[in-house]
Design a protein around this motif. Structure first.
Motif, PDB file in Angstrom:
ATOM      1  N   GLY A  76      87.751 -31.691 -26.732  1.00  0.00           N
ATOM      2  CA  GLY A  76      88.041 -30.841 -25.404  1.00  0.00           C
ATOM      3  C   GLY A  76      87.158 -31.014 -24.254  1.00  0.00           C
ATOM      4  O   GLY A  76      85.979 -31.455 -24.452  1.00  0.00           O
ATOM      5  N   PRO A  77      87.507 -30.456 -23.012  1.00  0.00           N
ATOM      6  CA  PRO A  77      86.669 -30.532 -21.969  1.00  0.00           C
ATOM      7  C   PRO A  77      85.080 -30.094 -22.010  1.00  0.00           C
ATOM      8  O   PRO A  77      84.425 -30.462 -21.255  1.00  0.00           O
ATOM      9  N   LEU A  82      79.514 -30.413 -23.233  1.00  0.00           N
ATOM     10  CA  LEU A  82      78.417 -29.939 -23.599  1.00  0.00           C
ATOM     11  C   LEU A  82      77.582 -30.873 -24.862  1.00  0.00           C
ATOM     12  O   LEU A  82      76.481 -31.210 -24.562  1.00  0.00           O
ATOM     13  N   ILE A  83      78.518 -31.525 -25.625  1.00  0.00           N
ATOM     14  CA  ILE A  83      77.944 -32.389 -26.673  1.00  0.00           C
ATOM     15  C   ILE A  83      77.456 -33.575 -25.950  1.00  0.00           C
ATOM     16  O   ILE A  83      76.579 -34.186 -26.245  1.00  0.00           O
ATOM     17  N   ALA A 174      84.137 -36.286 -20.765  1.00  0.00           N
ATOM     18  CA  ALA A 174      84.889 -35.388 -21.672  1.00  0.00           C
ATOM     19  C   ALA A 174      86.168 -35.216 -21.349  1.00  0.00           C
ATOM     20  O   ALA A 174      87.080 -34.992 -21.803  1.00  0.00           O
ATOM     21  N   THR A 175      86.206 -34.594 -19.975  1.00  0.00           N
ATOM     22  CA  THR A 175      87.575 -34.243 -19.438  1.00  0.00           C
ATOM     23  C   THR A 175      88.405 -35.366 -19.116  1.00  0.00           C
ATOM     24  O   THR A 175      89.619 -35.166 -19.315  1.00  0.00           O
ATOM     25  N   ILE A 179      91.965 -35.488 -20.999  1.00  0.00           N
ATOM     26  CA  ILE A 179      93.281 -35.451 -20.304  1.00  0.00           C
ATOM     27  C   ILE A 179      94.101 -36.782 -20.115  1.00  0.00           C
ATOM     28  O   ILE A 179      95.199 -37.089 -19.527  1.00  0.00           O
ATOM     29  N   GLY A 180      93.334 -37.774 -20.419  1.00  0.00           N
ATOM     30  CA  GLY A 180      93.754 -39.137 -20.678  1.00  0.00           C
ATOM     31  C   GLY A 180      93.824 -39.730 -19.077  1.00  0.00           C
ATOM     32  O   GLY A 180      94.584 -40.548 -18.757  1.00  0.00           O
ATOM     33  N   SER A 181      92.672 -39.459 -18.313  1.00  0.00           N
ATOM     34  CA  SER A 181      92.652 -39.665 -16.876  1.00  0.00           C
ATOM     35  C   SER A 181      92.182 -41.008 -16.778  1.00  0.00           C
ATOM     36  O   SER A 181      91.398 -41.515 -17.555  1.00  0.00           O
ATOM     37  N   ASP A 182      92.723 -41.898 -16.076  1.00  0.00           N
ATOM     38  CA  ASP A 182      92.253 -43.106 -15.616  1.00  0.00           C
ATOM     39  C   ASP A 182      91.919 -43.670 -14.301  1.00  0.00           C
ATOM     40  O   ASP A 182      91.773 -44.693 -13.855  1.00  0.00           O
TER      41      ASP A 182
END
Length: 213
Positions: A76-77, A82-83, A174-175, A179-182
């Motif tokens: 997740g975001p 953080l990772i 990560a976000t 969300i699968g943003s391109d």
């Protein structure tokens, strides 16, 4: 100036060589099951595998942004961001600390005393901006980490600038993975501008205040 450019070119060559030698093989292995699929093989330790991959980008041709997106898919975001930021900070610290241990003598042999003095003056004045603003770029972050270490940039401002660059980078990718943003333009714009905005806020706290007479 020419000796300083020689030092930069040597560091760029050190950074690029692993890409030329192992880049295709590593990308092929990660692409076989997808980065997220490869990381899921580690079960509950996928986060550690992700940090190790991102941190190893200082020496290996790892597609770190693809790894960050995969971490976002898995975690997740927020936790994923953080990772990712942790991995990016560790990568920047590794190159910096190795070159601090090597010391300025190595840099002086390549750049000469005048070239090294020019590099130190550059990092004394603009080091924070350079470190913070370069984390999103390909290849250059590693070279800049090496230069910061060789020129003896103090640890505190280096770590602060590195964090300003790594945190937006980690959370944005990560976000984007989650969300699968391109939307590449928006992603690059945030990664390029947010670190500089953070550095504007953080920088005054790192400048020692002179005592009033």
């Amino acid at each position: 100036m020419l000796r300083l450019l020689l030092l930069v070119l040597v560091l760029l060559l050190v950074t690029v060589m692993p890409f030329l030698i192992w880049g295709g093989e590593i990308e092929a292995r990660l692409a076989e099951d997808g980065v997220a699929g490869w990381m899921r093989q580690f079960g509950g330790w996928a986060w550690l595998a992700g940090i190790a991959l991102i941190a190893s980008d200082i020496a290996l041709p790892v597609p770190s942004t693809a790894v960050m997106a995969a971490i976002g898919i898995i975690y997740g975001p927020f936790l994923g961001g953080l990772i990712c930021a942790t991995g990016s900070i560790l990568a920047g610290l590794a190159g910096y600390l190795v070159c601090r241990l090597i010391g300025p003598n190595t840099a002086e042999k390549l750049a000469g005393a005048e070239g090294l003095a020019q590099a130190r003056a550059l990092f004394d004045r603009y080091g924070g901006w350079i470190v913070a603003g370069s984390r999103w770029l390909p290849i250059l972050p590693e070279t800049i980490s090496f230069l910061a270490g060789l020129t003896g940039m103090p640890v505190r401002p280096y770590l602060a600038a590195l964090t300003c660059g790594a945190v937006p980078l980690g959370f944005v990718f990560a976000t984007a993975g989650y969300i699968g943003s391109d939307n590449a333009v928006l992603t690059i714009a945030i990664c390029a501008l947010a670190p500089l905005a953070l550095w504007v806020v953080v920088r005054p706290f790192l400048i020692p205040h002179r005592a009033s007479p």
